[in-house]
Write an enzyme that holds these catalytic residues in place. Structure first.
Site, short mmCIF file in Angstrom:
data_model
loop_
_atom_site.label_atom_id
_atom_site.label_comp_id
_atom_site.label_asym_id
_atom_site.label_seq_id
_atom_site.Cartn_x
_atom_site.Cartn_y
_atom_site.Cartn_z
N ARG A 271 45.82 48.05 42.00
CA ARG A 271 44.53 48.03 41.11
C ARG A 271 43.37 47.09 41.72
NH1 ARG A 271 43.69 42.52 39.69
NH2 ARG A 271 45.19 41.75 38.53
N GLU B 143 41.02 42.79 30.71
CA GLU B 143 40.39 41.26 31.27
C GLU B 143 39.28 41.63 32.01
OE1 GLU B 143 43.82 38.81 32.68
OE2 GLU B 143 42.26 38.41 34.42
N ARG C 216 39.52 48.01 35.08
CA ARG C 216 40.47 47.97 36.19
C ARG C 216 40.80 49.34 36.55
NH1 ARG C 216 43.87 42.89 35.53
NH2 ARG C 216 42.47 41.29 35.72
N CYS D 285 39.14 36.26 35.78
CA CYS D 285 40.26 35.02 36.23
C CYS D 285 39.99 34.80 37.64
CB CYS D 285 41.68 35.63 35.95
SG CYS D 285 42.83 34.47 36.31
N THR E 278 41.81 33.99 39.66
CA THR E 278 42.83 34.42 40.68
C THR E 278 42.58 35.86 41.23
OG1 THR E 278 44.00 35.51 38.81
CG2 THR E 278 44.75 33.35 39.34
N ARG F 90 45.31 43.79 43.31
CA ARG F 90 46.76 43.57 43.00
C ARG F 90 47.52 44.51 43.34
NH1 ARG F 90 51.47 42.24 40.12
NH2 ARG F 90 50.99 43.47 38.35
N ARG G 3 56.81 39.16 38.95
CA ARG G 3 56.44 39.16 37.67
C ARG G 3 57.81 39.91 37.14
NH1 ARG G 3 50.18 40.73 36.70
NH2 ARG G 3 49.18 38.80 37.76
N GLU H 238 52.84 40.91 33.66
CA GLU H 238 52.76 39.35 33.59
C GLU H 238 53.34 38.96 32.30
OE1 GLU H 238 48.66 38.15 34.11
OE2 GLU H 238 49.55 36.27 34.99
P1 ADP Z 1 47.73 43.89 35.97
O1 ADP Z 1 47.26 42.39 35.67
O2 ADP Z 1 47.65 43.71 37.72
O3 ADP Z 1 46.98 44.89 35.76
P2 ADP Z 1 49.91 43.48 34.65
O4 ADP Z 1 51.28 42.45 35.27
O5 ADP Z 1 49.18 43.23 33.57
O6 ADP Z 1 49.19 43.88 35.82
O7 ADP Z 1 50.66 44.77 34.17
C1 ADP Z 1 49.93 45.79 33.92
C2 ADP Z 1 51.14 47.03 33.68
O8 ADP Z 1 51.07 47.76 34.96
C3 ADP Z 1 52.36 46.81 33.03
O9 ADP Z 1 52.88 47.69 32.17
C4 ADP Z 1 53.37 46.69 34.37
O10 ADP Z 1 54.46 47.03 34.18
C5 ADP Z 1 52.67 47.90 35.35
N1 ADP Z 1 52.72 47.66 36.52
C6 ADP Z 1 52.58 47.03 37.49
N2 ADP Z 1 52.92 47.16 38.75
C7 ADP Z 1 53.57 48.36 38.70
C8 ADP Z 1 54.37 49.24 39.64
N3 ADP Z 1 54.38 49.02 40.76
N4 ADP Z 1 54.81 50.26 39.19
C9 ADP Z 1 54.83 50.70 37.79
N5 ADP Z 1 54.24 50.04 36.85
C10 ADP Z 1 53.31 48.70 37.32
MG MG Z 2 47.14 41.59 33.93
#
Ligand code: ADP
Ligand code: MG
Length: 358
Positions: A114, A222, A226, A269, A271, A278, A310, A315
């Site tokens: 993403r 956020e 995204r 953020c 980060t 990410r 995570r 997160e």
């Molecule tokens: P971000 O901040 O990168 O958007 P989050 O930790 O907030 O990520 O997670 C957002 C959603 O994406 C959560 O439901 C998480 O489980 C899902 N997610 C993250 N990586 C994967 C992945 N590789 N496969 C399936 N779901 C994922």
């Molecule tokens: Mg997030």
């Protein structure tokens, strides 16, 4: 200021508290002090914050560089003598990055990449009014009405805004959350809530999903947007290409994103600056997580390879059943998009061999 000193002593991981300098703060005029206190509010109210600051406007990164820059350097591992500069490169074709080459058993893992994006013309989510959140969603719906006819990226928009003609009901929303497609109720996250980013929930929030369900766009989380590609498989180059193609389509339909030469894509953020990317895998690491009971050992090992760990629910969640975790390269600034995917590949190879050793 005694409060910040106390946080610094108790929570050495809080980068805001670590780098907050009282003399610098006192050198600012009254309005700038007020702005800075808003930026660090989340880190003050949540001493266990990792970063402890969220930008309200894209100019914050330059205006408050004496505090934010050392935090940014530390998180993204950029030494003081090195210039901060963000270069972009999405061409991954020549590199080795098929997870099958590590282990045929890894073909079929859940892959997600993403990027965060914010429109230059609007304040960042922490500083948006409810009216701006709704206007922004309306602008995105216009773009989605074009995108929905695209042969590759056609799909549907689901809104959480009460009364929207695109609204989905709560059960449908929960199903999308369970499927890891949709973001959770933001008010459950104390870090972004303290920053003001969850304000006016659920107004102006929603998600676009392609018919193939492997290309998604979050509206109003956020960051303004995204944008992600997500599928099961092993071909990281194909995943990155899918995101890049979708991003290029979208860029043609909406106003310009906030971007700077030094910090790349501007995000809420610190980060996420730079690529704002990410790239993550859901990997089962029963040995390194003690059967899913403790993320600690996996975190320690992964950090040696430049990866964060995570829980499988995203997160601030715990490891999933059988030690299912989310691993992703930690640094997003100062590395190209290609380098991030390569780091994920290399790091996975290293972690996987440790997990399966002996
Ligand atoms: P971000 O901040 O990168 O958007 P989050 O930790 O907030 O990520 O997670 C957002 C959603 O994406 C959560 O439901 C998480 O489980 C899902 N997610 C993250 N990586 C994967 C992945 N590789 N496969 C399936 N779901 C994922
Ligand atoms: Mg997030």
């Amino acid at each position: 200021m005694a409060q910040i000193r106390a946080i610094r002593a108790a929570q050495p991981g809080n980068l805001m508290a670590r780098y907050f300098d009282e003399d610098y703060f006192n050198s600012l005029d009254e309005p700038k002090r007020g702005r800075l206190l808003e930026i660090i509010r989340s880190g003050l109210e949540n001493p266990d914050s990792q970063m402890g600051a969220y930008a309200h406007n894209d100019s914050d990164y330059e205006d408050f560089a004496p505090l934010l820059e050392p935090m940014i350097r530390e998180y993204h591992n950029i030494p003081r003598e090195q210039e901060i500069e963000q270069k972009h490169d999405w061409s991954l074709t020549a590199s080795r990055c098929n997870l099958e080459d590590i282990d045929p058993g890894l073909n079929g893992v859940s892959m997600r990449v993403r990027v965060g994006r914010n429109l230059a013309a609007l304040p960042l989510p922490a500083a948006m009014t409810k009216a701006q959140r709704l206007e922004f969603e309306a602008l995105m719906i216009e773009a989605f009405m074009t995108l929905q006819d695209d042969p590759q990226f056609g799909g549907q928009y689901f809104s959480l805004t009460p009364g929207s003609s695109h609204a989905i009901d709560d059960a449908a929303y929960q199903r999308r959350v369970q499927a890891h497609q949709m973001f959770k109720d933001m008010r459950g996250d104390p870090y972004i809530t303290a920053a003001g980013i969850a304000a006016d929930w659920p107004f102006g929030r929603g998600m676009y999903v392609s018919n193939s369900e492997d290309f998604l766009i979050w509206v109003g989380e956020e960051d303004h947007l995204r944008i992600m590609a997500m599928r099961e498989g092993g071909d990281l180059a194909a995943l990155l290409a899918r995101l890049h193609d979708g991003l290029e389509q979208l860029k043609g339909l909406i106003p310009a994103f906030a971007h700077s030469r030094r910090y790349g894509n501007i995000t809420s953020c610190p980060t996420n600056l730079g690529t704002a990317m990410r790239a993550s895998l859901h990997l089962s690491l029963p040995r390194l997580t003690e059967g899913g009971k403790d993320l600690g050992p996996a975190r320690k090992t992964a950090s040696g390879f430049g990866l964060s760990v995570r829980g499988a629910g995203g997160e601030h969640s715990d490891a999933g059943h059988g030690g299912l975790v989310d691993i992703s390269p930690r640094a997003r600034l100062g590395k190209t998009e290609t380098a991030i995917i390569q780091r994920l590949y290399e790091g996975t190879a290293a972690l996987w061999s440790l997990e399966n050793a002996g």
